[in-house]
Scaffold this motif. Structure first.
Motif, short mmCIF file in Angstrom:
data_model
loop_
_atom_site.label_atom_id
_atom_site.label_comp_id
_atom_site.label_asym_id
_atom_site.label_seq_id
_atom_site.Cartn_x
_atom_site.Cartn_y
_atom_site.Cartn_z
N UNK A 42 0.84 -1.19 0.00
CA UNK A 42 0.00 0.00 0.00
C UNK A 42 0.88 1.26 0.00
N UNK A 43 0.22 2.41 -0.13
CA UNK A 43 1.01 3.65 -0.32
C UNK A 43 1.68 4.11 0.98
N UNK A 44 1.36 3.43 2.11
CA UNK A 44 2.04 3.78 3.36
C UNK A 44 3.36 3.02 3.52
N UNK A 45 3.55 2.00 2.71
CA UNK A 45 4.75 1.17 2.82
C UNK A 45 6.00 2.03 2.54
N UNK A 46 6.95 1.97 3.46
CA UNK A 46 8.16 2.79 3.32
C UNK A 46 9.38 1.92 3.01
N UNK A 47 10.42 2.56 2.53
CA UNK A 47 11.70 1.87 2.42
C UNK A 47 12.73 2.64 3.24
N UNK A 48 13.45 1.92 4.07
CA UNK A 48 14.50 2.53 4.89
C UNK A 48 15.85 2.18 4.30
N UNK A 49 16.68 3.20 4.19
CA UNK A 49 18.01 3.02 3.62
C UNK A 49 19.05 3.57 4.60
N UNK A 50 20.09 2.78 4.81
CA UNK A 50 21.13 3.18 5.76
C UNK A 50 22.08 4.20 5.14
N UNK A 51 22.38 5.23 5.91
CA UNK A 51 23.38 6.22 5.47
C UNK A 51 24.53 6.21 6.47
N UNK A 52 25.74 6.05 5.96
CA UNK A 52 26.89 6.10 6.85
C UNK A 52 27.32 7.55 7.06
N UNK A 53 28.24 7.71 7.98
CA UNK A 53 28.72 9.04 8.35
C UNK A 53 29.23 9.84 7.15
N UNK A 54 30.10 9.22 6.35
CA UNK A 54 30.67 9.94 5.20
C UNK A 54 29.59 10.31 4.19
N UNK A 55 28.60 9.45 4.03
CA UNK A 55 27.50 9.78 3.11
C UNK A 55 26.73 11.00 3.61
N UNK A 56 26.45 11.01 4.91
CA UNK A 56 25.68 12.11 5.49
C UNK A 56 26.41 13.44 5.32
N UNK A 57 27.75 13.38 5.41
CA UNK A 57 28.54 14.60 5.36
C UNK A 57 28.90 15.01 3.92
N UNK A 58 28.52 14.21 2.93
CA UNK A 58 28.89 14.52 1.54
C UNK A 58 28.16 15.77 1.06
N UNK A 59 28.91 16.67 0.42
CA UNK A 59 28.32 17.96 0.06
C UNK A 59 27.16 17.85 -0.93
N UNK A 60 27.14 16.78 -1.72
CA UNK A 60 26.08 16.64 -2.73
C UNK A 60 24.90 15.81 -2.25
N UNK A 61 24.89 15.43 -0.96
CA UNK A 61 23.87 14.48 -0.51
C UNK A 61 22.44 14.92 -0.84
N UNK A 62 22.13 16.18 -0.60
CA UNK A 62 20.75 16.65 -0.81
C UNK A 62 20.38 16.55 -2.30
N UNK A 63 21.34 16.93 -3.17
CA UNK A 63 21.11 16.80 -4.62
C UNK A 63 20.90 15.34 -5.01
N UNK A 64 21.73 14.47 -4.43
CA UNK A 64 21.63 13.05 -4.75
C UNK A 64 20.24 12.52 -4.36
N UNK A 65 19.80 12.88 -3.17
CA UNK A 65 18.49 12.40 -2.70
C UNK A 65 17.37 12.96 -3.58
N UNK A 66 17.44 14.27 -3.90
CA UNK A 66 16.32 14.79 -4.70
C UNK A 66 16.34 14.23 -6.12
N UNK A 67 17.52 13.97 -6.66
CA UNK A 67 17.59 13.34 -7.99
C UNK A 67 17.00 11.93 -7.98
N UNK A 68 17.32 11.19 -6.93
CA UNK A 68 16.84 9.82 -6.80
C UNK A 68 15.30 9.80 -6.71
N UNK A 69 14.76 10.78 -5.98
CA UNK A 69 13.30 10.86 -5.85
C UNK A 69 12.65 11.22 -7.18
N UNK A 70 13.29 12.15 -7.89
CA UNK A 70 12.77 12.57 -9.19
C UNK A 70 12.77 11.39 -10.16
#
Ligand code: C2E
Ligand code: CA
Ligand code: CA
Ligand code: CA
Length: 278
Positions: free
Chosen positions: A111-139
């Motif tokens: 159903x549309x409430x079903x979520x997917x959880x993805x692990x982010x490591x420290x270096x990923x969280x601190x990567x300068x392009x992370x927000x762009x990467x996430x919005x691109x992936x969603x798009x």
């Protein structure tokens, strides 16, 4: 004595050489793995405690290396972090995970409430392009942002707090949810729970394991009521026994994840799991 000393020295250098050689072999294999995309995603259901409905999944990476064999992510993810390879690997996990969930939604497996959880490591969280990467992936996947949850460990909360706050706020502004993984093991101040856009806490398996033992029950109850009082969603990790599941359900955990319901499954098997009527 001299002879023994020499042998000991020899042994030591051989061992060191072997260690260096195997580290190098692992690093080479990891570089090849990224190039050839030798990774696979497994999926572990998160089950609604009260109804046993499957409401989410955690994506867990697997790597069977032709040269190194099967390696646990606990081993190769830290190595990938060290080598900077976590970025291409992490982006692949995000792309693949969001694409899969969207497909399951479109096919009506979830159903549309079903979520997917993805692990982010420290270096990923601190990567300068992370927000762009996430919005691109969603798009690219056309997945609703609320269906994506990013799991970060509590220990990340202890470091670099100014940067952490702004990144987490930016993620949250995208509509993506944030979960605190391994909750209770990070020895950090709890004030971040109030200051940051946290949606979910995942009670660490080490606490679930001590349910029914000594004061384990009291600790788990306290964590759950803390989360409930803060209005957070509470996931219990690593539930294996019916006693644990009963205890967690009676004490108002929202979601349960663990071998009791299912191990992490490869794609085809997870889809089969979803199709079973419960
Ligand atoms: P984690 O995020 O805490 O993931 C939960 C781990 O507990 C998984 O191990 C899962 O298979 C295991 N598990 C789940 N239920 C049970 C249970 O009932 N009993 C027991 N004994 N174990 C259970 P796994 O898949 O080996 O992953 C290990 C760690 O590797 C993860 O810990 C996470 O920190 C990291 N990892 C896995 N996939 C990724 C990824 O795609 N990206 C990043 N950055 N890290 C990942
Ligand atoms: Ca996790
Ligand atoms: Ca965890
Ligand atoms: Ca862990």
């Amino acid at each position: 004595a001299k002879q023994a000393g020499k042998n000991a020295y020899q042994f030591f250098t051989d061992e060191m050489q072997n260690e260096v050689a195997s580290e190098l072999a692992l690093e080479n294999a990891l570089r090849i793995a990224v190039k050839k995309n030798e990774f696979q995603l497994y999926f572990q259901p998160k089950v609604h405690a009260k109804t046993h409905q499957v409401l989410g999944t955690e994506a867990l990476i697997r790597w069977a290396s032709p040269s190194e064999g099967f390696l646990s992510p606990d081993v190769f993810i830290p190595k990938a972090e060290e080598m900077g390879l976590i970025h291409p690997i992490g982006t692949w996990v995000l792309e693949q995970g969001t694409k899969m969930l969207k497909e399951w939604q479109d096919k009506g497996y979830v159903n549309e409430r079903h979520t997917i959880a993805i692990n982010l490591s420290m270096r990923q969280l601190m990567h300068k392009d992370l927000i762009d990467i996430i919005s691109n992936v969603l798009k690219k996947s056309k997945l609703a942002p609320e269906c994506l949850e990013l799991e970060i460990t509590e220990s990340i909360m202890m470091v670099n707090s100014v940067q952490t706050i702004s990144i987490l706020n930016a993620i949250s502004e995208l509509g993506v949810k944030i979960a605190i993984d391994d909750f209770g093991t990070g020895y950090s101040s709890l004030s971040y729970l109030r200051l940051l856009p946290i949606h979910t806490i995942k009670v660490d398996r080490s606490f679930v394991q001590v349910i029914g033992i000594d004061n384990g029950d009291a600790i788990v109850k306290t964590i759950i009521s803390l989360g409930n009082n803060l209005g957070l969603t509470i996931v219990a990790e690593g539930a294996e026994s019916p006693e644990q599941v009963t205890f967690l359900t009676e004490n108002n955990v929202d979601l349960i994840q663990g071998f009791y319901f299912s191990k992490p499954l490869p794609l085809e098997e997870y889809i089969k799991y979803l199709k079973v009527d419960r």
